[in-house]
Design a protein around this motif. Structure first.
Motif, PDB file in Angstrom:
ATOM      1  N   VAL A 283       1.013  -1.076   0.089  1.00 44.11           N
ATOM      2  CA  VAL A 283      -0.098   0.064   0.068  1.00 44.11           C
ATOM      3  C   VAL A 283       1.044   1.169  -0.087  1.00 44.11           C
ATOM      4  O   VAL A 283       1.734   1.423   0.795  1.00 44.11           O
ATOM      5  CB  VAL A 283      -0.844  -0.083   1.346  1.00 44.11           C
ATOM      6  N   ARG A 284       0.512   2.133  -0.726  1.00 43.16           N
ATOM      7  CA  ARG A 284       1.410   3.500  -0.930  1.00 43.16           C
ATOM      8  C   ARG A 284       0.268   4.676  -1.007  1.00 43.16           C
ATOM      9  O   ARG A 284      -0.537   4.636  -1.659  1.00 43.16           O
ATOM     10  CB  ARG A 284       2.199   3.455  -2.062  1.00 43.16           C
ATOM     11  N   ASP A 285       0.584   5.572  -0.187  1.00 43.08           N
ATOM     12  CA  ASP A 285      -0.114   6.870  -0.284  1.00 43.08           C
ATOM     13  C   ASP A 285       0.434   7.660  -1.692  1.00 43.08           C
ATOM     14  O   ASP A 285       1.523   8.118  -1.824  1.00 43.08           O
ATOM     15  CB  ASP A 285       0.337   7.743   1.153  1.00 43.08           C
ATOM     16  N   ILE A 286      -0.592   7.785  -2.431  1.00 39.65           N
ATOM     17  CA  ILE A 286      -0.199   8.403  -3.726  1.00 39.65           C
ATOM     18  C   ILE A 286      -0.739   9.873  -3.907  1.00 39.65           C
ATOM     19  O   ILE A 286      -0.978  10.389  -4.808  1.00 39.65           O
ATOM     20  CB  ILE A 286      -0.753   7.667  -4.835  1.00 39.65           C
ATOM     21  N   SER A 287      -0.930  10.505  -2.635  1.00 41.02           N
ATOM     22  CA  SER A 287      -1.582  11.936  -2.599  1.00 41.02           C
ATOM     23  C   SER A 287      -0.360  12.895  -3.476  1.00 41.02           C
ATOM     24  O   SER A 287      -0.816  13.413  -4.199  1.00 41.02           O
ATOM     25  CB  SER A 287      -1.725  12.498  -1.010  1.00 41.02           C
ATOM     26  N   GLU A 288       0.770  12.563  -3.031  1.00 39.30           N
ATOM     27  CA  GLU A 288       1.835  13.541  -3.622  1.00 39.30           C
ATOM     28  C   GLU A 288       2.110  13.065  -5.279  1.00 39.30           C
ATOM     29  O   GLU A 288       2.399  14.120  -5.829  1.00 39.30           O
ATOM     30  CB  GLU A 288       3.098  13.574  -2.801  1.00 39.30           C
ATOM     31  N   ARG A 289       1.816  11.780  -5.391  1.00 40.27           N
ATOM     32  CA  ARG A 289       1.961  11.415  -6.795  1.00 40.27           C
ATOM     33  C   ARG A 289       0.930  12.095  -7.404  1.00 40.27           C
ATOM     34  O   ARG A 289       1.108  12.670  -8.874  1.00 40.27           O
ATOM     35  CB  ARG A 289       1.895   9.882  -6.778  1.00 40.27           C
ATOM     36  N   ARG A 290      -0.309  11.962  -7.021  1.00 39.20           N
ATOM     37  CA  ARG A 290      -1.278  12.743  -7.788  1.00 39.20           C
ATOM     38  C   ARG A 290      -1.184  14.136  -8.067  1.00 39.20           C
ATOM     39  O   ARG A 290      -1.245  14.457  -9.297  1.00 39.20           O
ATOM     40  CB  ARG A 290      -2.645  12.629  -6.984  1.00 39.20           C
ATOM     41  N   LYS A 291      -0.507  14.933  -7.184  1.00 37.00           N
ATOM     42  CA  LYS A 291      -0.168  16.124  -7.251  1.00 37.00           C
ATOM     43  C   LYS A 291       0.697  16.336  -8.203  1.00 37.00           C
ATOM     44  O   LYS A 291       0.756  17.514  -9.180  1.00 37.00           O
ATOM     45  CB  LYS A 291       0.272  16.848  -5.839  1.00 37.00           C
ATOM     46  N   ASP A 292       1.900  15.570  -8.504  1.00 30.91           N
ATOM     47  CA  ASP A 292       2.803  15.447  -9.229  1.00 30.91           C
ATOM     48  C   ASP A 292       2.347  15.269 -10.918  1.00 30.91           C
ATOM     49  O   ASP A 292       2.633  15.896 -11.643  1.00 30.91           O
ATOM     50  CB  ASP A 292       4.040  14.488  -9.063  1.00 30.91           C
ATOM     51  N   GLU A 293       1.372  14.187 -10.893  1.00 28.66           N
ATOM     52  CA  GLU A 293       0.665  14.118 -12.063  1.00 28.66           C
ATOM     53  C   GLU A 293      -0.041  15.091 -12.691  1.00 28.66           C
ATOM     54  O   GLU A 293       0.160  15.384 -13.620  1.00 28.66           O
ATOM     55  CB  GLU A 293      -0.099  12.631 -11.960  1.00 28.66           C
ATOM     56  N   GLU A 294      -0.723  15.727 -11.738  1.00 27.47           N
ATOM     57  CA  GLU A 294      -1.487  16.878 -12.150  1.00 27.47           C
ATOM     58  C   GLU A 294      -0.844  17.877 -12.531  1.00 27.47           C
ATOM     59  O   GLU A 294      -1.119  18.793 -13.661  1.00 27.47           O
ATOM     60  CB  GLU A 294      -2.705  17.074 -11.059  1.00 27.47           C
ATOM     61  N   ARG A 295       0.498  18.071 -11.861  1.00 29.93           N
ATOM     62  CA  ARG A 295       1.301  19.483 -12.001  1.00 29.93           C
ATOM     63  C   ARG A 295       1.798  19.062 -13.542  1.00 29.93           C
ATOM     64  O   ARG A 295       1.764  19.898 -14.327  1.00 29.93           O
ATOM     65  CB  ARG A 295       2.328  19.438 -11.148  1.00 29.93           C
ATOM     66  N   LEU A 296       2.268  18.029 -13.739  1.00 30.18           N
ATOM     67  CA  LEU A 296       3.107  17.605 -15.128  1.00 30.18           C
ATOM     68  C   LEU A 296       2.267  17.580 -16.131  1.00 30.18           C
ATOM     69  O   LEU A 296       2.578  17.828 -17.537  1.00 30.18           O
ATOM     70  CB  LEU A 296       3.829  16.210 -14.805  1.00 30.18           C
ATOM     71  N   HIS A 297       0.995  17.248 -15.940  1.00 27.43           N
ATOM     72  CA  HIS A 297      -0.081  17.046 -16.998  1.00 27.43           C
ATOM     73  C   HIS A 297      -0.365  18.469 -17.326  1.00 27.43           C
ATOM     74  O   HIS A 297      -0.657  18.782 -18.556  1.00 27.43           O
ATOM     75  CB  HIS A 297      -1.470  16.539 -16.364  1.00 27.43           C
ATOM     76  N   ARG A 298      -0.576  19.505 -16.223  1.00 24.09           N
ATOM     77  CA  ARG A 298      -0.856  20.904 -16.790  1.00 24.09           C
ATOM     78  C   ARG A 298       0.304  21.472 -17.477  1.00 24.09           C
ATOM     79  O   ARG A 298       0.105  22.061 -18.553  1.00 24.09           O
ATOM     80  CB  ARG A 298      -1.126  21.593 -15.427  1.00 24.09           C
ATOM     81  N   LEU A 299       1.696  21.124 -17.004  1.00 27.34           N
ATOM     82  CA  LEU A 299       2.705  21.696 -17.944  1.00 27.34           C
ATOM     83  C   LEU A 299       2.800  21.035 -19.466  1.00 27.34           C
ATOM     84  O   LEU A 299       3.042  21.794 -20.062  1.00 27.34           O
ATOM     85  CB  LEU A 299       4.071  21.297 -17.125  1.00 27.34           C
ATOM     86  N   ALA A 300       2.340  19.913 -19.421  1.00 27.58           N
ATOM     87  CA  ALA A 300       2.301  19.490 -20.993  1.00 27.58           C
ATOM     88  C   ALA A 300       1.175  19.947 -21.765  1.00 27.58           C
ATOM     89  O   ALA A 300       1.267  19.924 -22.916  1.00 27.58           O
ATOM     90  CB  ALA A 300       2.205  17.914 -20.955  1.00 27.58           C
ATOM     91  N   HIS A 301       0.141  20.466 -21.041  1.00 32.33           N
ATOM     92  CA  HIS A 301      -1.133  20.682 -21.800  1.00 32.33           C
ATOM     93  C   HIS A 301      -1.627  22.195 -21.616  1.00 32.33           C
ATOM     94  O   HIS A 301      -2.392  22.755 -22.570  1.00 32.33           O
ATOM     95  CB  HIS A 301      -2.294  19.745 -21.471  1.00 32.33           C
TER      96      HIS A 301
END
Length: 729
Positions: A283-301
């Motif tokens: 089990v892994r807390d992915i709260s920070e990962r979600r934030k990183d994914e959203e940030r990188l997604h916004r940077l790309a788009h």
């Protein structure tokens, strides 16, 4: 070729690597989204996830490369293993480690590399997430390095789940050995769904000490609204049902001891012990990962400044419209004069203005339409289900009108001009590339016609663009083959006819079309990357010729040389002028630089500083085509001008037009007030000459005293050695 050093802990590193059990192309599905995001975010041709084995490098996931494994020796990733952070090589051909690498000189010809290490929980570098491209780069900043490292962290998260799941397949004992030191929450449960193991990371993650968790149902970590479902699923598997989640990673909501929910990634393993099913969960807390994914997604788009979609999203949406065969329109919008805002108020003020522009554009369209920022001061609009000329041009007019109201920049009103190019689907193109390109061509034409206007694409613009590109290629050949030549036109004293100077004028001897006049090639040359180099050649050649004529008897001859705007933008115009004068042995007073209003307006700050510097040194500055522009009076007050050249359109009509006589008279009176000399261009008759002289023009230039001619003919015409009066033709 330099081989990378072997890490000091190589055997332990390889043992750690073996825990993942990865093979080439083994996790494309797990991390494919991440590497696709990396390719778009960094605009590279190839993205690889590499694992460095003892003798080879394998690529468990890849985009843009045909091979799935290579020898370890020449691999760039081998060097990344011994780095504390990302390894970035902007140009591999210039790096002593890689300049003779076979992947640089042959094969894929990698010129740019950036790799972020994939480090195991035990601290061993296993491989990289790396970017490769056939084009070198000028920079790869701290923000880009951080983004690459964030993506590498996301990749490792995915692969770490695989490692622990694989360990769980061996035995519970082996599972618990790894789990004790894992940064991830690890828990085991029996066939009834009761917790039998709970590691320290799980304690930190959920807030329950192991003593409270062991022996309780797995529902302990399930949100209240979802309790009961998980345990039932485990019992069904224990009774022989097909496992739906075993061997997979899924993202679920979880609940901590304090009742708060957070997203987790859960990887479930199962083994049999004494005929009874046992389960292990990573089990892994992915709260920070979600934030990183959203940030990188916004940077790309999305554009980070205006929060509008970027060029990539615009292209995708145009492609969607064309695939659906729906009528659409693409508008490219460019601001006129935005550079001056940055120059006068600073870039932060310019950023604020761009956000205001974005808001005005959004107010001009419907909610289902798209506004995107393409970069700089260029925006685009996609009108969906609206491909008729009337509707698209109405939006273009609305945009132009919206931008005419003054913007407020640091408390001051600032007026901006706007140009808009419009292309319609399917009338003007069937692909996204065609529509965006054709709208851009229409924009180019709108800007050429002046500010605050729009232009609809037509086939003639495409033909003109093709001709322009062909001409640019021919001009490059002309530079390489020395096909340019300078012609010279005499400038004489208006009353006495004595030679005063000459204007150097560029001509092109085309190998097939013969002598080309300026109108046939100068606009293309001015807009090309060749302008500064050709302008430098003109300056040096004209200075040498002036020195020869002055030595031959034309003692006071002043050479006039026209400047390109690109010569100001190069930043070294003053240095180039000094060098040309020095090489020719010509005094600064023997040179006059001719500028136009467009050059001044496009290069305001740089032009002003450079011209003031040159004037102080004795170089003359002439304002060419005076009287035809919009801002000549204000520029005359600001710029270090020594002479005005009255445009030939006024001089030629003096004999028939009292209005043109009045204009010439006004210019000469203005020049006297500023202490400037005046020369009349385009004089063709004695009557024009007499009128110009009577109105106060000091010098004359035109066909009356000679057409532009090659240097040898000019020398004969002015009678070098017997310099005196020039006879009227």
């Amino acid at each position: 070729m330099r081989l990378a050093p072997i890490p000091a802990d190589e055997e332990r590193r390889l043992a750690s690597l073996a825990e993942y059990g990865l093979e080439p192309d083994d996790c494309q599905g797990e991390v494919g989204v991440i590497i696709d995001l990396a390719r778009r975010l960094f605009d590279v041709s190839t993205v690889l996830v590499s694992f460095v084995e003892r003798d080879r490098v394998i690529f468990p996931a890849r985009l843009g490369l045909d091979v799935c494994a290579i020898d370890r020796g020449p691999a760039f990733c081998s060097h990344t293993l011994v780095q504390a952070g990302p390894l970035v090589v902007l140009d591999t051909s210039l790096d002593p480690r890689f300049h003779d690498n076979p992947f640089v000189i042959d094969g894929p010809r990698v010129r740019f590399y950036a790799g972020a290490p994939l480090v195991s929980p035990s601290g061993h570098p296993l491989g990289t997430l790396c970017l490769l491209d056939g084009r070198p780069r000028n920079g790869f900043g701290a923000a880009e390095r951080d983004n690459l490292a964030s993506l590498a962290s996301l990749v490792l998260d995915k692969l770490e789940s695989r490692r622990l799941a694989r360990a769980g397949e061996v035995s519970q004992n082996r599972f618990e050995q790894i789990a004790a030191t894992s940064p991830d929450g690890i828990l085991c449960a029996d066939h009834d769904g009761l917790i039998t193991f709970w590691n320290a990371a799980a304690e930190r993650l959920f807030g329950f000490p192991a003593g409270e968790a062991v022996g309780r149902s797995l529902d302990l970590i399930v949100p209240d609204r979802m309790k009961g479902g998980h345990g039932g699923g485990l019992r069904r598997v224990a009774e022989g049902g097909a496992p739906r989640l075993v061997g997979r990673s899924v993202e679920l909501p979880a609940q901590g001891k304090d009742g708060g929910e957070f997203p987790i990634e859960l990887s479930l393993s199962m083994w049999w012990d004494g005929g009874r099913a046992n389960f292990g969960a990573i089990v892994r807390d992915i709260s920070e990962r979600r934030k990183d994914e959203e940030r990188l997604h916004r940077l790309a788009h999305f554009d980070p400044l205006t929060e509008l979609p970027n060029r990539l999203v615009l292209r995708q949406r145009v492609e969607e419209a064309t695939r659906g065969a729906l009528p659409a329109a693409v508008l490219i919008v460019d601001l006129d004069g935005f550079k001056h805002v940055n120059d006068y108020f600073g870039h932060s003020a310019g950023d604020g203005l761009l956000r205001d522009v974005a808001a005005r554009l959004l107010a001009c369209i419907r909610p289902r339409d798209t506004v995107a920022r393409l970069g700089g001061d260029e925006f685009a609009v996609l009108l969906t289900e609206s491909g008729d000329e009337r509707g698209a041009t109405e939006v273009a007019r609305r945009i132009v009108h919206a931008m005419t109201d003054a913007f407020e920049v640091e408390g001051q009103p600032v007026n901006m001009g706007t140009s808009v190019g419009v292309a319609l689907y399917p009338a003007h193109g069937e692909t996204a590339d065609d529509l965006i390109s054709h709208a851009d061509l229409a924009l180019y034409d709108a800007k050429a016609r002046g500010r605050d206007r729009h232009r609809l694409f037509d086939a003639g613009l495409k033909a003109a663009s093709v001709l322009r590109r062909t001409l640019e290629v021919e001009l490059r050949h002309a530079v390489e083959r020395g096909e340019f030549e300078l012609f010279y036109q005499p400038q004489v004293c208006a009353r006495e006819g004595h030679l005063k100077g000459a204007e150097a004028l560029l001509r092109w001897y085309h190998p097939e079309r013969g002598l080309q006049l300026p109108g046939a090639f100068l606009p293309a040359l001015e807009g090309s990357t060749l302008a500064a180099a050709v302008g430098g050649w003109v300056l040096r050649t004209a200075c040498r010729q002036a020195a020869r004529w002055r030595a031959a008897g034309a003692l006071d001859l002043v050479m006039g040389v026209n400047l390109f705007g690109a010569q100001f933008r190069s930043g070294d115009l003053a240095k180039v002028v000094r060098q040309a004068l020095s090489d020719a042995g010509l005094p600064p007073s023997a040179l006059e630089l001719e500028i136009t209003e467009n050059i001044v307006l496009q290069n305001d700050g740089a032009a002003l500083r450079t011209l003031r510097e040159l004037k102080r040194e004795g170089v003359g500055i002439a304002f060419d085509d005076y009287g035809t522009g919009f801002a000549s009076l204000s520029l005359l007050k600001t710029y270090p001008v020594t002479r005005l050249k009255i445009d030939q359109s006024f001089v030629r009509r003096m004999t028939d037009s009292p209005q043109d006589v009045t204009i010439v008279r006004a210019v000469t009176m203005l020049a006297r007030s500023f202490g400037l000399s005046v020369i009349a261009e385009g004089v063709e008759t004695m009557e024009q000459r007499d009128l110009a002289a009577a109105e106060g023009c000091h010098e004359i230039q035109g066909y009356l005293y000679g057409r532009p001619m090659p240097a040898t003919e000019f020398a004969v015409a002015i009678g070098i050695g017997e310099v005196g009066r020039i006879r009227a033709a």
